[in-house]
Design a protein around this motif. Structure first.
Motif, PDB file in Angstrom:
ATOM      1  N   HIS A   1       0.670  -1.040   0.011  1.00 52.08           N
ATOM      2  CA  HIS A   1      -0.027   0.119   0.026  1.00 52.08           C
ATOM      3  C   HIS A   1       0.863   1.255   0.158  1.00 52.08           C
ATOM      4  O   HIS A   1       2.099   1.056  -0.191  1.00 52.08           O
ATOM      5  CB  HIS A   1      -1.119   0.059   1.222  1.00 52.08           C
ATOM      6  N   THR A   2       0.258   2.506   0.115  1.00 54.46           N
ATOM      7  CA  THR A   2       1.000   3.517   0.083  1.00 54.46           C
ATOM      8  C   THR A   2       0.552   4.465   1.264  1.00 54.46           C
ATOM      9  O   THR A   2      -0.593   4.375   1.912  1.00 54.46           O
ATOM     10  CB  THR A   2       0.751   4.322  -1.297  1.00 54.46           C
ATOM     11  N   ILE A   3       1.355   5.589   1.528  1.00 54.32           N
ATOM     12  CA  ILE A   3       1.121   6.633   2.906  1.00 54.32           C
ATOM     13  C   ILE A   3       1.554   7.912   2.275  1.00 54.32           C
ATOM     14  O   ILE A   3       2.910   7.767   1.557  1.00 54.32           O
ATOM     15  CB  ILE A   3       1.664   6.087   4.260  1.00 54.32           C
ATOM     16  N   ASN A   4       0.904   8.844   2.328  1.00 54.91           N
ATOM     17  CA  ASN A   4       1.439  10.179   1.899  1.00 54.91           C
ATOM     18  C   ASN A   4       1.096  11.259   2.874  1.00 54.91           C
ATOM     19  O   ASN A   4      -0.023  11.094   3.550  1.00 54.91           O
ATOM     20  CB  ASN A   4       0.858  10.563   0.425  1.00 54.91           C
ATOM     21  N   VAL A   5       1.822  12.380   2.988  1.00 54.77           N
ATOM     22  CA  VAL A   5       1.501  13.413   3.908  1.00 54.77           C
ATOM     23  C   VAL A   5       0.946  14.804   2.898  1.00 54.77           C
ATOM     24  O   VAL A   5       1.436  14.984   2.119  1.00 54.77           O
ATOM     25  CB  VAL A   5       2.797  13.949   4.708  1.00 54.77           C
TER      26      VAL A   5
END
Length: 528
Positions: free
Chosen positions: A140-144
């Motif tokens: 999966h991915t995570i961003n700010v």
């Protein structure tokens, strides 16, 4: 774009598909090693230094306040801006696979405490969340994102195992796409909220995501449910007013059907898309430039590097963003069936070294997974068996914190693609799962002969019920070649004899005799 070959070294099975790289002030650090950390580097984090086409790895230590960080493969990774005045920032790590193929649902924040020529110290902190906590997942991915002076993290996509209540013997290790929910994580208050958007109908994994200000763009990805690579381009916009956050999604044209691609950032608004797969049996050798403006995205094809024949003809590849426009790529070696650790590595630079020094690390860092797990959606070779090796002399011998590879286990003799016996027919290029418990590598069992060696369960003609019984029961197993020898060496079991209680001897009966004087006195009184 320039492609530089990194010499393939020996005796270190650390770099594998699914690893991650972090860039702190131009220094690249690696974590997600193959296997559990050893005492020579208990943190499992290394300083990755490439000089003169040679790879050097030095162990990194954690501060006393740090928690334990397991070696996670395919986690979500992004940067979190810390002190803006000092230019400090941290890395957020969520999810991933452990060496035991267990999935993690924890969130870690890693920051650089100090770095000298001899020693690098990190601080790793586990964050506790409340609310709608994302389930354990990988790919999966995570961003700010930033809006109205506030910042939150966005988690999307990935895969997980089917729930325990739905597991059967045939589907025990089956994976499914996570629900297409969008999670907003506020690290300041430690809360998490999930959103279900109508535009996101199918789960995605091994996609790429890029963030700029309050907007995230999601590109590509693979769906297990439909077995397709989505050509859609999603735009997530996050608004953070004083009340509840607002999340909207729109579908844009001009997407790319790709999975497991790698994105590296070259400037504040420019990203480079490299690698990945456009189908189950075809790599994507085309590169693209992605430009993010205020409220729009532009994707154009750009000139690809001069790929080597090894890269063009290999069936799989993997890698990760090194930061500042560089990508570390890996392909399996030519003798993969004989030497499971052989890999070839390349450094792809998307701009000149002079520009690297002038360019500062920008606030918007893309988040992507390093490669797709071939065992979950593609018929490629088991990527876990292709590892990177580094000779002992490739490490800094002058440093005190050198990595001692004698502490690592030699896995070349216990690879899954060995010839286990004379009749072994397991081939990495033609193997398909035989047992329901197999995913992307054949089931093996240890023969308890004097030397001890691994054999394929399929070559031993073991039934699935017997294989499950042997894996659960604590008993010794002997392969077909050593079973007769084991029977000849067996000795009859020692029979424990019961102790017999000794019988008590019978006591002799004794009669009491009257004395003569008593008899005479008695008779005298009787007759008188």
């Amino acid at each position: 774009m320039s492609l530089q070959v990194v010499a393939a070294l020996n005796n270190s099975s650390l770099l594998q598909p699914g690893f991650s790289l972090m860039n702190f002030d131009g220094h690249v650090f690696f974590f997600g090693q193959k296997g559990w950390p050893k005492r020579s580097c208990p943190t499992g984090v290394f300083h990755l230094d490439i000089k003169q086409n040679e790879l050097k790895m030095k162990p990194v230590v954690f501060s006393k306040e740090s928690c334990y960080l397991p070696p996670l493969r395919y986690p979500a990774l992004c940067t979190l801006r810390g002190n803006a005045e000092r230019g400090e920032y941290q890395y957020i790590i969520h999810g991933g696979k452990t060496p035991n193929n267990e999935l993690s649902d924890k969130i870690y924040i890693i920051s650089l405490v100090s770095k000298t020529s001899k020693k690098t110290t990190f601080q790793c902190v586990e964050k506790d969340l409340a609310g709608d906590i994302p389930e354990a997942r990988y790919g999966h991915t995570i961003n700010v994102v930033h809006s109205r002076g506030k910042s939150v993290s966005i988690i999307f996509g990935g895969r997980s195992y089917i729930p325990l209540a739905q597991r059967t013997t045939e589907k025990w290790n089956s994976t499914v796409d996570c629900l297409p929910s969008v999670f907003l994580v506020d690290f300041e208050f430690g809360c998490c909220t999930s959103y279900i958007l109508p535009e996101l109908q199918d789960g995605l994994a091994f996609h790429v995501s890029m963030a700029r200000n309050d907007t995230i763009y999601i590109l590509g990805g693979h769906s297990l449910q439909n077995n397709t690579r989505s050509p859609s381009l999603y735009k997530l916009k996050v608004d953070l007013p004083l009340g509840s956050p607002a999340v909207t999604c729109s579908v844009l044209p001009g997407g790319i059907s790709v999975s497991s691609a790698i994105v590296t950032q070259t400037s504040d608004t420019e990203f480079i898309l490299v690698g990945g797969y456009q189908s189950d049996n075809q790599k994507r050798l085309v590169c693209n430039t992605i430009v993010l403006e205020d409220d729009k995205i532009e994707i154009v094809e750009r000139a690809s590097p001069d790929w080597t024949p090894d890269i063009k003809h290999c069936r799989m590849w993997f890698g990760c963003d090194m930061g500042k426009g560089s990508v570390l790529l890996g392909i399996p070696g030519a003798n993969k069936q004989l030497i499971s650790d052989a890999n070839y590595f390349y450094v792809l630079r998307c701009k000149g070294s002079g520009e690297d020094k002038e360019e500062e690390v920008t606030e918007q860092i893309c988040s992507q997974t390093s490669t797709e797990d071939p065992g979950d959606s593609t018929p490629f070779e088991d990527s876990e068996e292709f590892c990177f090796n580094a000779e002992a002399n490739s490490f800094d011998v002058d440093d005190t914190d050198t990595y001692n590879e004698d502490d690592e286990e030699d896995e070349s003799e216990t690879g899954y693609w060995i010839t286990c016996c004379a009749s072994c027919n397991i081939d990495i290029n033609t193997w398909v799962p035989f047992y329901s418990t197999e995913l992307n590598k054949p089931a093996m069992i240890l023969c308890s002969s004097q030397a001890g060696h691994w054999v394929h369960a399929q070559c031993m003609d073991l039934s699935e019920s017997m294989l499950l019984h042997l894996s659960e029961a604590n008993i010794k197993y002997f392969c077909n070649e050593h079973i007769d020898l084991n029977k000849g060496l067996q000795t009859p079991k020692k029979v424990v004899r019961l102790k017999k209680q000794p019988m008590k001897p019978l006591r002799k009966k004794t009669t009491r005799k009257l004395t003569t004087p008593v008899k005479k006195s008695f008779l005298r009184r009787l007759f008188e």
